[in-house]
Each structure stands twice: as C-alpha cells, then as structure tokens.
Design a protein around this motif. Sequence first.
Motif, PDB file in Angstrom:
ATOM      1  N   ILE A  51       0.862  -1.175   0.000  1.00 20.01           N
ATOM      2  CA  ILE A  51       0.000   0.000   0.000  1.00 20.01           C
ATOM      3  C   ILE A  51       0.900   1.227   0.000  1.00 20.01           C
ATOM      4  N   GLY A  55      -2.453   5.401  -0.339  1.00 18.74           N
ATOM      5  CA  GLY A  55      -3.490   4.388  -0.154  1.00 18.74           C
ATOM      6  C   GLY A  55      -3.728   3.459  -1.331  1.00 18.74           C
ATOM      7  N   THR A  57      -3.312   0.252  -3.442  1.00 20.36           N
ATOM      8  CA  THR A  57      -2.918  -1.104  -3.050  1.00 20.36           C
ATOM      9  C   THR A  57      -2.563  -1.948  -4.271  1.00 20.36           C
ATOM     10  N   THR A  68      -6.542  -8.335   2.015  1.00 16.21           N
ATOM     11  CA  THR A  68      -6.706  -6.890   1.919  1.00 16.21           C
ATOM     12  C   THR A  68      -5.701  -6.203   2.818  1.00 16.21           C
ATOM     13  N   SER A  70      -4.307  -2.634   4.456  1.00 16.40           N
ATOM     14  CA  SER A  70      -4.808  -1.307   4.786  1.00 16.40           C
ATOM     15  C   SER A  70      -3.905  -0.695   5.842  1.00 16.40           C
ATOM     16  N   LYS A  71      -4.098   0.594   6.099  1.00 17.80           N
ATOM     17  CA  LYS A  71      -3.369   1.240   7.187  1.00 17.80           C
ATOM     18  C   LYS A  71      -4.243   2.308   7.796  1.00 17.80           C
ATOM     19  N   ASP A  72      -4.110   2.449   9.094  1.00 15.52           N
ATOM     20  CA  ASP A  72      -4.872   3.442   9.845  1.00 15.52           C
ATOM     21  C   ASP A  72      -3.888   4.522  10.271  1.00 15.52           C
TER      22      ASP A  72
END
Length: 121
Positions: A51, A55, A57, A68, A70-72
């Motif tokens: 990613i 954002g 991917t 999947t 993702s990152k916060d």
Amino acid sequence: QVQLVVFGGGLVQGGGSLRLSCAASRTILGINAMTWYRQAPGKQRELFAGITASGTTNYADSVKGRFTISKDNAKKTGYLQMNNLKPEDTAVYYCNADLRVFAFRKAENSWGQGTQVTVSS
C-alpha cells in the motif's frame, strides 16, 4: 531505529480468516508505504501485498481477492486481512514500512519480526 511489531498470526483451518497488525514500537508521526512479505519453508521470501502513502494497493495474483492490506494513519498501524485461507498460505509473515519518525527528516525503513501463519487442510 524504530521497530515494527507484528500481531495476529496463528493456526487456522482452510477457508478461515486471520487479521495481522503491524505497529511501530514507539510513537511515530505516521506510516508512508507498507508492504507484506511471507516466507514458506524452503522457499524465498515473497512480496505479495503493498500500500502506498496515498493508499493505492497492489497484490500478487496468489492472494488477490482474498487478502486486503490497509493502514490506519490515526493509529499508526497497518493491517492485513486474510480471508479464505489455503494451506499454501502457510508461512512466516513479515511487514515492512517507511515510517515518518521525525518531522523534516527522511522516512525510516523498518521490518517487523515475523509471525507464523499455519493453515490446516
């Protein structure tokens, strides 16, 4: 140097799900790009998900549609949601990320320690 810590590995039956987390060992400003690798016994380490800072991917064909990434940015944590796991997904999983540690300095690259994921048939 800031280290990454990986959580969430374990043993799961085929078709099951696991979620891996990858977090910095101390306070950071944020995560730029993050990638996930895995290494099965007797095989080379494989890059299979990434990613970008914005954002976007990308996935290897072997995991596309099942995993999947993702990152916060608020929690400074990256995630890998793995669904419909198969025995061939059995491997040690590692995260790698470019971390913003200090303002006005180049991001630092760091690896997580690896976590075992075992999928039974």
